[in-house]
Scaffold this motif. Sequence first.
Motif, PDB file in Angstrom:
ATOM      1  N   ASP A   1      59.033  37.013   7.405  1.00 41.97           N
ATOM      2  CA  ASP A   1      59.388  38.436   7.366  1.00 41.97           C
ATOM      3  C   ASP A   1      59.505  39.060   8.748  1.00 41.97           C
ATOM      4  N   VAL A   2      59.272  38.271   9.805  1.00 47.18           N
ATOM      5  CA  VAL A   2      59.401  38.805  11.166  1.00 47.18           C
ATOM      6  C   VAL A   2      60.872  38.836  11.543  1.00 47.18           C
ATOM      7  N   GLY A   3      61.332  39.972  12.039  1.00 49.88           N
ATOM      8  CA  GLY A   3      62.746  40.143  12.342  1.00 49.88           C
ATOM      9  C   GLY A   3      63.225  39.305  13.515  1.00 49.88           C
ATOM     10  N   ASN A   4      64.551  39.115  13.577  1.00 51.63           N
ATOM     11  CA  ASN A   4      65.180  38.352  14.657  1.00 51.63           C
ATOM     12  C   ASN A   4      65.888  39.236  15.671  1.00 51.63           C
ATOM     13  N   SER A   5      65.755  40.553  15.542  1.00 49.57           N
ATOM     14  CA  SER A   5      66.468  41.466  16.443  1.00 49.57           C
ATOM     15  C   SER A   5      65.936  41.353  17.864  1.00 49.57           C
ATOM     16  N   LYS A   6      66.810  41.608  18.838  1.00 52.02           N
ATOM     17  CA  LYS A   6      66.412  41.561  20.245  1.00 52.02           C
ATOM     18  C   LYS A   6      65.673  42.837  20.609  1.00 52.02           C
ATOM     19  N   PRO A   7      64.616  42.746  21.437  1.00 52.30           N
ATOM     20  CA  PRO A   7      63.842  43.943  21.793  1.00 52.30           C
ATOM     21  C   PRO A   7      64.609  44.838  22.756  1.00 52.30           C
ATOM     22  N   ASP A   8      64.202  46.092  22.822  1.00 53.89           N
ATOM     23  CA  ASP A   8      64.773  47.039  23.771  1.00 53.89           C
ATOM     24  C   ASP A   8      64.555  46.523  25.204  1.00 53.89           C
ATOM     25  N   ALA A   9      65.592  46.559  26.035  1.00 57.22           N
ATOM     26  CA  ALA A   9      65.522  45.997  27.391  1.00 57.22           C
ATOM     27  C   ALA A   9      64.459  46.683  28.238  1.00 57.22           C
ATOM     28  N   ASP A  10      64.346  48.019  28.127  1.00 57.67           N
ATOM     29  CA  ASP A  10      63.353  48.748  28.925  1.00 57.67           C
ATOM     30  C   ASP A  10      61.938  48.375  28.502  1.00 57.67           C
ATOM     31  N   LEU A  11      61.734  48.251  27.187  1.00 55.62           N
ATOM     32  CA  LEU A  11      60.417  47.852  26.696  1.00 55.62           C
ATOM     33  C   LEU A  11      60.060  46.455  27.198  1.00 55.62           C
ATOM     34  N   LEU A  12      61.042  45.563  27.167  1.00 60.15           N
ATOM     35  CA  LEU A  12      60.814  44.195  27.610  1.00 60.15           C
ATOM     36  C   LEU A  12      60.480  44.150  29.096  1.00 60.15           C
ATOM     37  N   ASP A  13      61.174  44.954  29.907  1.00 58.32           N
ATOM     38  CA  ASP A  13      60.899  45.015  31.345  1.00 58.32           C
ATOM     39  C   ASP A  13      59.485  45.519  31.611  1.00 58.32           C
ATOM     40  N   LEU A  14      59.077  46.545  30.876  1.00 60.04           N
ATOM     41  CA  LEU A  14      57.725  47.088  31.053  1.00 60.04           C
ATOM     42  C   LEU A  14      56.667  46.074  30.658  1.00 60.04           C
ATOM     43  N   ALA A  15      56.907  45.366  29.547  1.00 58.01           N
ATOM     44  CA  ALA A  15      55.944  44.356  29.088  1.00 58.01           C
ATOM     45  C   ALA A  15      55.826  43.235  30.114  1.00 58.01           C
ATOM     46  N   GLU A  16      56.971  42.798  30.684  1.00 62.54           N
ATOM     47  CA  GLU A  16      56.940  41.744  31.694  1.00 62.54           C
ATOM     48  C   GLU A  16      56.221  42.208  32.960  1.00 62.54           C
ATOM     49  N   THR A  17      56.420  43.467  33.328  1.00 63.67           N
ATOM     50  CA  THR A  17      55.724  44.019  34.500  1.00 63.67           C
ATOM     51  C   THR A  17      54.220  44.010  34.299  1.00 63.67           C
ATOM     52  N   LEU A  18      53.788  44.405  33.101  1.00 68.76           N
ATOM     53  CA  LEU A  18      52.361  44.423  32.802  1.00 68.76           C
ATOM     54  C   LEU A  18      51.777  43.011  32.807  1.00 68.76           C
ATOM     55  N   ILE A  19      52.535  42.050  32.263  1.00 70.49           N
ATOM     56  CA  ILE A  19      52.082  40.656  32.263  1.00 70.49           C
ATOM     57  C   ILE A  19      51.944  40.143  33.688  1.00 70.49           C
ATOM     58  N   ASP A  20      52.923  40.468  34.548  1.00 68.53           N
ATOM     59  CA  ASP A  20      52.867  40.043  35.951  1.00 68.53           C
ATOM     60  C   ASP A  20      51.641  40.621  36.653  1.00 68.53           C
ATOM     61  N   LYS A  21      51.343  41.890  36.361  1.00 73.60           N
ATOM     62  CA  LYS A  21      50.197  42.549  37.001  1.00 73.60           C
ATOM     63  C   LYS A  21      48.871  41.901  36.616  1.00 73.60           C
ATOM     64  N   LYS A  22      48.801  41.407  35.367  1.00 72.04           N
ATOM     65  CA  LYS A  22      47.547  40.862  34.867  1.00 72.04           C
ATOM     66  C   LYS A  22      47.500  39.331  34.913  1.00 72.04           C
ATOM     67  N   SER A  23      48.483  38.720  35.571  1.00 80.15           N
ATOM     68  CA  SER A  23      48.533  37.261  35.631  1.00 80.15           C
ATOM     69  C   SER A  23      47.545  36.715  36.659  1.00 80.15           C
ATOM     70  N   GLY A  24      47.040  35.531  36.428  1.00 86.12           N
ATOM     71  CA  GLY A  24      46.104  34.877  37.348  1.00 86.12           C
ATOM     72  C   GLY A  24      45.803  33.476  36.870  1.00 86.12           C
ATOM     73  N   LYS A  25      44.971  32.769  37.613  1.00 85.32           N
ATOM     74  CA  LYS A  25      44.589  31.410  37.247  1.00 85.32           C
ATOM     75  C   LYS A  25      43.472  31.443  36.199  1.00 85.32           C
TER      76      LYS A  25
END
Length: 296
Positions: free
Chosen positions: A181-205
Motif C-alpha cells: 500500500d506504499v505509494g510509488n510517487s516521487k517526493p517533492d524536490a524541496d522536501l528531498l533536498d531538506l531531508a538530505e541536508t539534515l542527513i548530511d548534518k547528522k552523518s558520522g562514523k
Amino acid sequence: MAARAYWKGQIRLALVSIPVEIYAATKSGAAISFRQIHEPSGKPIKYEKVVPGIGPIDTDDIVKGYETSKGNYVLLDEEEIEAVKLDSKRTLELLQFVDAGDIDILYYAKPYYVVPADELAEEAYIVLREALKRTKKVGLGQLSVRGQEQLVGLRPCGKGLVLEVLRYSDEVNKAANYFRDVGNSKPDADLLDLAETLIDKKSGKFDASDYHNHYVDALKRVIAKKAKAKGKRVLEDVEEPGPVSGGSNVIDLMAALKASVDGKKKAAAGRAKTAPAKNTPAKKAPAKKTAERKRA
C-alpha cells in the motif's frame, strides 16, 4: 581460549581442508531479569514437568517425539538423533561465492568468530582470508549444529574470518506483503533536498559505545526505590510524547525539516562566534593613508 567452542570441524574448499573452531561473536547485553513470585507468600514459582493423568515425572524419563498423527508419536532418544549422518556435522564446505551486497540484510541472523584450530591450519586460513578480501566475496555453505542444518556465510573480518548464520528463504516474510500500500510517487524536490541536508548534518562514523540502554537504567532506579520504599508502590516519571499536529503532512514535514536544519545552522553559527580566533593576522592600514603619513 577460555570460551567454549560453538562448533569444531573443518572448512573445505575443493581439496583444501582447514581445521577451525567457531566461537560466539556476541553476548547478552545489560538486562533486568525478573522471577515470577507468589505474592501472598513471597516465594518464587517453580515449574514441574507433568503428564496428564500421571502427575510430575522424572526428567530422565523424557525422550523426544515427532507427532505423525493426532496423539501418535515416533519416539527418538539422543543417540538415535546423533546417529543421523550429515557431512555438514564436521565439515563446512564452501559451495558458492557471492558478492557481499547480494545478501539482503534480512537474511543475517547471528555472527560467529572463526579461528584456526592450530598453527598448521594458519597458513591456509590466511590464504582464504586474503582471497575473500581481494575478491570481495562471501563464501556460502551449510553447517549442522545442535540438531539443525544452518545456511552460513563466511567473510573476512580484520585479521580473521567471521561466519554469519543466514536465514533460509522460508524464514523471511516477503516485503511485498507489507509494503503493497506504499505509494510509488516521487517526493517533492524541496522536501528531498531538506531531508538530505539534515542527513548530511547528522552523518558520522558508527561507534556502538555511543549508545546505551536507558531502559535498563530506569528499571534499576525503580528497583532501588522500591527496595527503600519497603513494599510501597513506586512509579517512575516518564515524559509523554507531545500531541501530533494535524493538517497537511507536506506542510508539517516541510516545516519540521526546515526547523531541524535551521536549528543546526544556528547552533553552528553560535559556536563559531564564541570560539576564540586562532592566528588572526593584524589588519594592515589602507595604502592611501600610509602614503599620506610618509609625505607628512
